[in-house]
Design a protein around this motif. Structure first.
Motif, PDB file in Angstrom:
ATOM      1  N   ALA A  53       7.926  -1.922   5.923  1.00 48.12           N
ATOM      2  CA  ALA A  53       7.422  -3.173   6.517  1.00 48.12           C
ATOM      3  C   ALA A  53       6.431  -3.860   5.661  1.00 48.12           C
ATOM      4  O   ALA A  53       6.274  -5.147   5.538  1.00 48.12           O
ATOM      5  CB  ALA A  53       7.346  -3.409   8.027  1.00 48.12           C
ATOM      6  N   ASN A  54       5.347  -2.895   5.498  1.00 48.72           N
ATOM      7  CA  ASN A  54       4.203  -3.419   4.998  1.00 48.72           C
ATOM      8  C   ASN A  54       3.719  -2.203   3.632  1.00 48.72           C
ATOM      9  O   ASN A  54       2.584  -2.913   3.328  1.00 48.72           O
ATOM     10  CB  ASN A  54       2.919  -3.441   5.782  1.00 48.72           C
ATOM     11  N   SER A  55       4.321  -1.452   3.602  1.00 52.80           N
ATOM     12  CA  SER A  55       3.956  -0.600   2.419  1.00 52.80           C
ATOM     13  C   SER A  55       4.984  -0.258   1.516  1.00 52.80           C
ATOM     14  O   SER A  55       6.046  -0.455   1.591  1.00 52.80           O
ATOM     15  CB  SER A  55       3.407   0.513   3.120  1.00 52.80           C
ATOM     16  N   ARG A  56       4.578   0.656   0.492  1.00 55.27           N
ATOM     17  CA  ARG A  56       5.484   1.204  -0.445  1.00 55.27           C
ATOM     18  C   ARG A  56       5.556   2.724  -0.306  1.00 55.27           C
ATOM     19  O   ARG A  56       4.643   3.596  -0.180  1.00 55.27           O
ATOM     20  CB  ARG A  56       5.207   0.837  -1.922  1.00 55.27           C
ATOM     21  N   ALA A  57       6.938   3.164   0.234  1.00 50.60           N
ATOM     22  CA  ALA A  57       6.911   4.719   0.837  1.00 50.60           C
ATOM     23  C   ALA A  57       7.478   5.502  -0.145  1.00 50.60           C
ATOM     24  O   ALA A  57       8.548   5.134  -1.075  1.00 50.60           O
ATOM     25  CB  ALA A  57       7.812   4.644   1.881  1.00 50.60           C
ATOM     26  N   PHE A  58       6.715   6.606  -0.623  1.00 48.92           N
ATOM     27  CA  PHE A  58       6.964   7.509  -1.513  1.00 48.92           C
ATOM     28  C   PHE A  58       7.806   8.785  -0.725  1.00 48.92           C
ATOM     29  O   PHE A  58       6.988   9.251   0.027  1.00 48.92           O
ATOM     30  CB  PHE A  58       6.017   7.889  -2.530  1.00 48.92           C
ATOM     31  N   THR A  70      13.928   9.566   7.514  1.00 49.50           N
ATOM     32  CA  THR A  70      14.528   8.032   7.166  1.00 49.50           C
ATOM     33  C   THR A  70      13.946   7.033   8.026  1.00 49.50           C
ATOM     34  O   THR A  70      13.559   5.969   7.461  1.00 49.50           O
ATOM     35  CB  THR A  70      16.090   8.094   7.161  1.00 49.50           C
ATOM     36  N   GLY A  71      13.978   7.390   9.165  1.00 51.11           N
ATOM     37  CA  GLY A  71      13.452   6.240  10.147  1.00 51.11           C
ATOM     38  C   GLY A  71      12.184   5.918   9.880  1.00 51.11           C
ATOM     39  O   GLY A  71      11.719   4.768   9.858  1.00 51.11           O
ATOM     40  N   ILE A  72      11.094   6.808   9.568  1.00 52.80           N
ATOM     41  CA  ILE A  72       9.989   6.708   9.246  1.00 52.80           C
ATOM     42  C   ILE A  72       9.405   5.914   7.994  1.00 52.80           C
ATOM     43  O   ILE A  72       8.647   5.210   7.685  1.00 52.80           O
ATOM     44  CB  ILE A  72       9.127   8.199   9.064  1.00 52.80           C
ATOM     45  N   VAL A  73      10.399   6.300   6.896  1.00 49.06           N
ATOM     46  CA  VAL A  73      10.249   5.677   5.647  1.00 49.06           C
ATOM     47  C   VAL A  73      10.908   4.218   6.037  1.00 49.06           C
ATOM     48  O   VAL A  73       9.736   3.201   5.332  1.00 49.06           O
ATOM     49  CB  VAL A  73      11.044   6.234   4.644  1.00 49.06           C
ATOM     50  N   ARG A 102       0.799  -1.168   0.118  1.00 50.09           N
ATOM     51  CA  ARG A 102      -0.019  -0.094  -0.016  1.00 50.09           C
ATOM     52  C   ARG A 102       0.684   1.152   0.029  1.00 50.09           C
ATOM     53  O   ARG A 102       1.838   1.401   0.765  1.00 50.09           O
ATOM     54  CB  ARG A 102      -0.763  -0.096   1.227  1.00 50.09           C
ATOM     55  N   PRO A 103       0.756   2.271  -0.882  1.00 48.79           N
ATOM     56  CA  PRO A 103       1.507   3.703  -0.866  1.00 48.79           C
ATOM     57  C   PRO A 103       1.195   4.288   0.495  1.00 48.79           C
ATOM     58  O   PRO A 103       0.364   4.523   0.866  1.00 48.79           O
ATOM     59  CB  PRO A 103       0.850   4.157  -2.262  1.00 48.79           C
ATOM     60  N   VAL A 104       2.531   4.911   0.683  1.00 52.38           N
ATOM     61  CA  VAL A 104       2.402   5.856   1.819  1.00 52.38           C
ATOM     62  C   VAL A 104       3.254   7.053   1.337  1.00 52.38           C
ATOM     63  O   VAL A 104       4.413   6.922   0.873  1.00 52.38           O
ATOM     64  CB  VAL A 104       2.964   5.384   3.161  1.00 52.38           C
TER      65      VAL A 104
END
Length: 62
Positions: A50-55, A42-45, A27-29
């Motif tokens: 773990a379960n998402s695709r971070a943009f 960086t830590g948030i990304v 799921r995109p974030v």
């Protein structure tokens, strides 16, 4: 968990280069950094991958 990282340069306007980092799968974030720059999220990304695709775009001027 996937940790594939893609970084690309986008240019939504002729004078507005934007670097976009994509990490993970699922799921995109969207993660936006504050005044401290992209290193501050960086830590948030990493957490989201773990379960998402971070943009994570780098705002112009950084």
């Amino acid at each position: 968990m996937t940790t594939d990282t893609t970084q690309r340069l986008l240019q939504p306007h002729p004078d507005l280069p934007l670097t976009l980092t994509e990490v993970g799968a699922g799921r995109p974030v969207l993660v936006l950094h504050g005044g401290g720059g992209p290193v501050t999220v960086t830590g948030i990304v990493v957490h989201f991958t773990a379960n998402s695709r971070a943009f994570a775009p780098t705002h112009p001027g950084w």
